[in-house]
Structure formats: C-alpha cells, structure tokens
Design an enzyme around this catalytic site. Structure first.
Site, PDB file in Angstrom:
ATOM      1  N   SER A 126       0.825  -1.217   0.000  1.00  0.00           N
ATOM      2  CA  SER A 126       0.000   0.000   0.000  1.00  0.00           C
ATOM      3  C   SER A 126       0.851   1.255   0.000  1.00  0.00           C
ATOM      4  O   SER A 126       1.954   1.284   0.545  1.00  0.00           O
ATOM      5  CB  SER A 126      -0.897   0.051   1.239  1.00  0.00           C
ATOM      6  OG  SER A 126      -1.868  -0.940   1.162  1.00  0.00           O
ATOM      7  N   PRO A 128       0.456   5.850   0.149  1.00  0.00           N
ATOM      8  CA  PRO A 128      -0.484   6.889   0.571  1.00  0.00           C
ATOM      9  C   PRO A 128      -1.597   7.110  -0.461  1.00  0.00           C
ATOM     10  O   PRO A 128      -2.744   7.338  -0.092  1.00  0.00           O
ATOM     11  CB  PRO A 128       0.396   8.129   0.714  1.00  0.00           C
ATOM     12  CG  PRO A 128       1.763   7.588   1.008  1.00  0.00           C
ATOM     13  CD  PRO A 128       1.857   6.284   0.277  1.00  0.00           C
ATOM     14  N   GLY A 242      -4.081 -14.255   2.364  1.00  0.00           N
ATOM     15  CA  GLY A 242      -4.148 -13.240   3.411  1.00  0.00           C
ATOM     16  C   GLY A 242      -5.574 -12.954   3.820  1.00  0.00           C
ATOM     17  O   GLY A 242      -5.869 -12.745   4.996  1.00  0.00           O
ATOM     18  N   GLU A 359      -6.301  -5.563   3.981  1.00  0.00           N
ATOM     19  CA  GLU A 359      -6.290  -6.666   3.011  1.00  0.00           C
ATOM     20  C   GLU A 359      -7.558  -6.676   2.153  1.00  0.00           C
ATOM     21  O   GLU A 359      -8.124  -7.716   1.857  1.00  0.00           O
ATOM     22  CB  GLU A 359      -6.052  -8.003   3.721  1.00  0.00           C
ATOM     23  CG  GLU A 359      -4.734  -7.928   4.468  1.00  0.00           C
ATOM     24  CD  GLU A 359      -4.047  -9.249   4.675  1.00  0.00           C
ATOM     25  OE1 GLU A 359      -4.345 -10.199   3.955  1.00  0.00           O
ATOM     26  OE2 GLU A 359      -3.176  -9.285   5.561  1.00  0.00           O
TER      27      GLU A 359
END
Lengths: 375, 383
Positions: A126, A128, A242, A359
């Site tokens: 990830s 910003p 995940g 996730e």
C-alpha cells in the site's frame, strides 16, 4: 463431505489455543493500553513453532497447511487480535518467499522468520495514494547496472519497525499498471530505507503500523522476488491467502466477543434477559457461519483449487459479523452497569474495526465476488 | 489425509442433478400457476414418490431411498428452488412423518404407516400446533383418553401442512395433562377415521401449492396399537423430529433464496439502464455479492448440521442455527431480488415476489426464529 478438521489440523489448533491462553491472553489488555510491540510473545510463539505456519518444514516452518493455519489464527486472535495480525503478516511474508524465492532467498529469510530471530516480516504494498488500487502505485525501481534503485513511499506497513525483511513492490515499467510491478526483498538496515513513526490506531494497538520511505535505496539484482514485472501476481496470490487469514482473525474476534457476553449471561442472577440471550444466539450463529466460510476457503486453497471468491466471501462475512459481535459484547457490558472504557469488550470493539478495512475493504471484497459471479 | 472436505459424494451429486433437472422441467414452469390457483400438485408429488424423494432417509427395506441427511438437504434445496410449495409437501412427509415412524414405530406399524408413505403412494402429516398453543406445546388442549383397547381423541389442531390431502396424521395429544409436556403421547390416525374432520384450506401468503387446514377430533376412536412410542413419550418424539425437520426447512429457505438470487443475476445482466446492463453498477453488484455470500454461509451451516446428524451426534443447536440463519437470510435475499428487478419484481409476472412470499414462512414453522434463538442460547449457556 467432512466439515470437521483432521487430527493434524486439530493438533495445530490445540497448540495455538494453549499458546493463546498461556502467552497472549494475560497480556492482551495491557498491550492495548500501552501499545507496546509484543516482542516477547512473538519469540515465545517462535519457540512453539507457531510463527511460520504455512512455511515448509525444511525451511523451519510448521507446514500446517491453510486449514491448520486458519484454525491457529482463530485461536490466537481470540486471545489477542494485535498479535494475531502480526503473526499473520509475518507468515504471509514467509509463505511468499518460500513460494517465489530463490533457494538463497528462502534459506536466508524463512528460518529467521520462523524462529522469531527476526521478529516480523513486512508486506509493503500500500501507498499513501494507492490502497485498494495497487496498479496506481508510484514507488519505482530503476535499473542501475546490475542493481536496482528504489524510490518512493509505502503506507500502513504492519510491523515495519520490527521487521527483519520487507517484501516491497515497486513500479519497474512506467504506465504498465499492474503489468509493470516487481517485488523485491529488502532487509532491515539497508541504507536508504527510512522507517516512519508508528501510527496511533483505533485498535490492534500492540501491533505496529508505520510508513516507509525509500531514498535512493540500492538493491542487488538478487533482491528481486519472483520475476521482473511479475510482482502483481505475487501480491495477489498472497492476498487471497491473506484474506482467509483476516477472515480467521475476525472469526477469532467473534469468538472472543461471544465468550465475553456468555460469561456475563452465565453469571447473571436468575435467568439472563431474553434480549441478551437472543443477541448471543445470533452471535453464536454468525460465529459458526464465519468459521465455516473461512475453513471452506482454506480447504480449497489446501486442495490447490481456485478460492479467490470464497476467500473474499469469508473475509467479507467474518469481518462484518465481527462488527455485530463486538457491538453485542459492549452492549452486554453496559447491561451490567459498566462503562466499557477499559474492558476487554472495549478492546474487541476497537480491534474489530480494521478487519473490514485491511487486506481489501468490504467494498473491494464485494467487487471481487461480483466480478466472479458475473463472469 | 484429506483436509476438511466440502466435496459431495457421487451419490450426493446424483441426487443434486436429478432434483435440479426435475425442478427445471416439472416445477419451475408450473410454480407460478400453482401459487395463483392454490393448486395442490398431485402429479408432481406422485413423481417425487417415483424418484424416491418422499422417503429420502428411510431405508430401502421400508420403501425409502436410504440416503444420508446431506442428500436430503441437497434434495430439499433443489426442489425448493423449483417450487417451495411442493418442497414443503415433501418435507412434511419425509421429516415430520416418515422419520419419526421409522425411529419410534414397531415393525407392524412401519408396514402399515411407513412403507407406502416412504414410497410416495400415500401422504402423511404432522399435527402438533393448536389454535391456542404453537411454540408452547406443553399447553396443548387435545386429549387422548384410554378406553379399553382404544384411545378416544378430542380437540383440534391447526395450520397442519398436508392436512387436506394426507392419508394419515401423526397427532400429539395429552394422555396425562397434569404432567405437562411429559403427559403428551403420539398417535397415528388415518384420516378416514370417524370423528376426524378437516376444516377448509387456509388461504396463505406463500407456499400456496401446499395445503394446510385445521383438523377436528371429536369422539375419534383409534386402537391402542396406533400409538407411536410409549405413553408420555410424545414430546420427546416431537422435539427430536423437529431437529431433523429444521434441516429440511433451512434447506427449503436456501432453495428459495437461490431461486431469487439466480433470477436476479440473470435479470441484472439483461436489463439496461443509462445505456449499460445494470449488473455493471456497483450498487447492483454489491447486492449480488452479499446475496451469494449469505447463500453460501447458509448452505455450510445446513451441511454442518446434516453431517453431524449422519454421524449420530447431537445436532439440535446446529440445526437451529442453520434454520435461523437460512430463513432470515432467505427473506433478505429474496427482498433484494425484488429490488434488483425494480417494478418487475413487484408484479406477479416474474417470480421475484413469489420467492419473497414463499420465504416468509420459513421463519415461522417448525419453530419460529425466536424458538431457534432459545434453543441456541440454551445450548450455549449450558456448554
């Protein structure tokens, strides 16, 4: 058809339950209060073989398989969701290195992650400005001779200030969206890797979340994990697993909320109010459904079949059901005339929130499911 | 060793395929008309019998198909997807009538009261509910008084599914009122028995292909050999029967939800708005994703209860969870199916409104959602 775990799977669950009771549960409320990273608990889980559950044995892992893994995460999360997510992310990093890594990468990283010698592994995808939409990532890696030079930023990186190794995704071809992304292994302490301050979070406070900055960070060619430009596939394959992991974590949260509420109902003088009993009945039903959806996704993964839709269903259902369950737990706290402020129920209430976000948010899960239904 | 395994066996797959094609060919094309006309589908029921679906779990030696509880749940899901009215006729004959006769009947009783029913030649029903006692069976007013070699039944039972068509009624009556639920006994009463009369059929919101009515017992004399189980054992028989029945009703709710979901999915791909299929809009996609997720959750809960039943372990709480979740889910899913259809969901030309009406009863019969929550929470607090 067999909807109960095998003996081997039940054994892993039982190991995790014991560790959860002995190591995690006593420290969970304090960890929430202080936000201290649970380094001791992690080392103890490493000693008990519970850190790298899906990593092969020859690399130091438990080779528990996806079902055993899901059962273990449920147990750990029931005691402490913050430790469970730390373990889940480390496990995910160990798993993708075991799957996509070269022999040298595997032997360097996996045993250290499994033993707790490295307290954690971090998954740095990830940014910003690129969360759900990884194709929009701006971090880039450019070739310089045999090396790569990494520039950019990552956000919301779990355990980033304690990780021994990071899997970092960066753009290696401009404009190619998801087809121009490569995964790299970056060890802690590499010059040019700057770890930001810990975020102050609503819940799972003992887990650590940081931002990362790559400032002309130079990596050898051997740091590439998998294939150049093949990083998106690495990330997505890890995210399916995940998602089952977060579904398992949320299922553990539901179980914890149910246990809190049930304890109050059992201690009630006379028969507990019907409204309380009925709320617990709904929570119990949600718990069973969440558990079954999670184990189904894990069983499909274990059988090496497609499970993207099922993992998303499990994560969507379990995380949303967890919101309902923790609400019930807090209301029951109020029922006996207590402010939920510093209670376990309050911790659960705050810990559950992120499960609908990380996730893949619930909205992303619905998109994944719908895409599959409409195919 | 294989992990947790959600694969169907060969036999279970065959049951699914058989029931699915029967539903597509014989039920779905007729369900709308049967609903409108409150028509009992006598021919379809006879065919269910020929296919072995009226005694799914009854062993072959007693005229049934001898299949497991998972197969039964699969059959109920598929038949309900075709016509929920038809499936409740099947469910009552299977779970509420044949199963208790199999479990508690003597060989002599099974010969007369089970074999032709499991084979689909005759139809059974289950009479527990009364005008003034539904969930609270211990308050029942119907009595059975021993007189010589006979019992004399008096009282009334209502909302009795299959009541208008049944050949035999499994009736619960008080033989020892002061003992409360321990004073209840069960009886097999042929509907030709003098003193048993039927009221007119109920005009229902949904599952209108099935009939229900009130049964009146007045000086209704039956021989003692028609008592099922021991005196005072009736409540136990009723409760254990309802555990199995709940799996069937949960599967019915699931099948109804699937009918709504599948039609909504197909409609969303066809129907265009603002120049593109409505299935391309997130709002519609999100509804479909939630519907599919809840449908899968319900099916897993149902299969879980059924696998426990097949193993012979206690499954009351699991059956209650399956029924609670599936029935509440069914109303949500069929309501969303109407929403996706827009105005077409509200008119009778499409199936959407029928599925929604059909779903509603599943939260009520064989134990309301409130009763399921009592069963679940009692088990939880006892653990």
């Amino acid at each position: 058809m067999e909807l109960e775990p095998t003996e081997a799977q039940a054994r892993i669950a039982s190991l995790a339950r014991t560790a959860a009771r002995e190591v995690l549960a006593p420290a969970a409320d304090e960890g929430d209060r202080t936000g201290r990273f649970p380094a001791e608990a992690i080392r103890e889980l490493g000693r008990r073989g519970l850190l790298a559950l899906k990593v092969p044995r020859e690399l130091g892992g438990a080779a528990a398989g996806p079902v055993g893994y899901a059962l273990a995460i449920m147990e750990l999360a029931q005691a402490d969701a913050a430790v469970a997510v730390t373990v889940a992310v480390t496990n995910m990093v160990g798993e993708i290195i075991a799957r996509y890594g070269t022999p040298a990468q595997r032997e360097r990283c996996c045993p250290r992650l499994a033993s707790g010698a490295w307290l954690a592994g971090s998954f740095a995808l990830s940014e910003p400005q690129a969360g759900s939409d990884s194709g929009a990532m701006a971090s880039r890696a450019d070739r310089r001779g045999e090396c790569w030079v990494l520039r950019g930023e990552k956000a919301w990186i779990t355990s980033g200030d304690h990780a021994g190794v990071f899997v970092v995704w960066a753009r290696t071809e401009a404009g190619a969206r998801t087809k121009g992304i490569t995964a790299f292994l970056v060890e802690a302490g590499t010059p040019g890797l700057r770890v930001g301050r810990r975020e102050k979070k609503t819940g799972i406070r003992a887990s650590s979340t940081v931002s990362l900055t790559f400032d002309e960070l130079e990596l050898p060619g051997s740091a590439v994990l998998g294939e150049v430009h093949g990083g998106f596939r690495v990330a997505m394959s890890a995210l399916d697993g995940g998602r089952s992991g977060i579904a398992a974590q949320a299922t553990g949260t539901i179980a914890a909320a149910l246990a809190e509420g049930t304890a109050v109902a059992r201690a009630w003088e006379g028969s507990a109010p019907e409204a309380m009993r009925f709320a617990l009945a709904d929570t119990r039903t949600d718990l069973c459904a969440a558990r079954l959806l999670t184990l189904r996704a894990a069983a499909l993964e274990e059988a090496e079949r497609a499970f993207t839709r099922e993992a998303s269903m499990a994560k969507l259902f379990a995380s949303e059901a967890a919101q309902r369950a923790v609400d019930v737990a807090v209301r029951i706290e109020g029922w006996r005339g207590r402010l939920a402020g510093g209670s376990t129920a309050a911790r659960l209430f705050r810990d559950a929130k992120v499960q609908t976000i990380y996730e893949g948010t619930s909205e992303i899960q619905r998109l994944v499911i719908a895409r599959d239904l409409l195919r | 060793m294989a992990p947790m395994n959600i694969e169907l066996t060969e036999e279970q797959r065959q049951v699914r395929d058989l029931c699915r094609s029967f539903a597509d060919e014989e039920l779905r094309p007729n369900a709308k008309r049967w609903d409108e006309e409150h028509h009992f589908p006598r021919e379809a029921v006879a065919k269910l019998g020929e296919l072995g679906l009226m005694g799914v779990s009854v062993p072959g030696e007693w005229g049934g198909s001898g299949m497991d509880a998972v197969s039964y749940a699969i059959a109920m899901e598929e038949i309900s997807r075709g016509c929920a009215g038809t499936s409740v006729i099947m469910s009552v004959n299977n779970s509420l009538y044949s199963d208790p006769v199999l479990k508690y009947g003597t060989d002599e009783q099974k010969e007369e009261f089970l074999r032709p029913f499991a084979a689909g030649q005759k139809l059974g029903c289950f009479a527990l509910t009364e005008p003034m006692s539904g969930s609270d069976a211990a308050e029942m007013q119907t009595t059975a008084v021993a007189r010589g070699d006979d019992y004399v039944l008096a009282g009334s039972k209502n909302f009795i599914t299959n009541g208008p068509q049944a050949d035999v009624v499994l009736v619960f009556a008080m033989t020892d009122k002061p003992k409360g639920h321990k004073g209840i006994s069960a009886f097999l009463v042929p509907t030709t028995t003098k003193g048993l009369t039927r009221g007119k059929g109920d005009d229902k919101l949904g599952i209108r292909a099935s009939g229900s009515c009130t049964l009146f017992f007045e000086d209704c004399v039956i021989p003692k050999r028609y008592r099922l189980g021991k005196e005072g054992e009736g409540f136990k028989i009723a409760m254990s029967t309802l555990d199995g029945g709940r799996i069937g009703i949960a599967a019915q709710a699931l099948g109804i939800a699937r009918a709504g979901y599948e039609e909504a999915l197909a409609y969303a791909k066809e129907r265009k708005a603002f120049g593109k299929p409505i299935a391309t809009f997130q709002a519609i996609q999100f509804m479909l994703a939630d519907m599919a997720t809840e449908i899968d959750a319900a099916r897993l809960l149902i299969w879980r209860a059924a696998t426990l039943k097949d193993k012979g372990v206690r499954y009351s709480a699991e059956a209650a969870m399956a029924k609670l979740f599936a029935s509440e889910m069914s109303e949500r899913v069929t309501s969303k199916a109407i929403q996706i259809h827009g105005g077409y969901g509200y008119v009778k030309e499409y199936g959407a409104e029928r599925h929604w009406r059909d779903s509603r009863i599943t939260q009520i019969y064989e134990g309301t959602s409130e009763i399921q929550r009592i069963v679940i929470s009692s088990a939880l607090l006892k653990e």
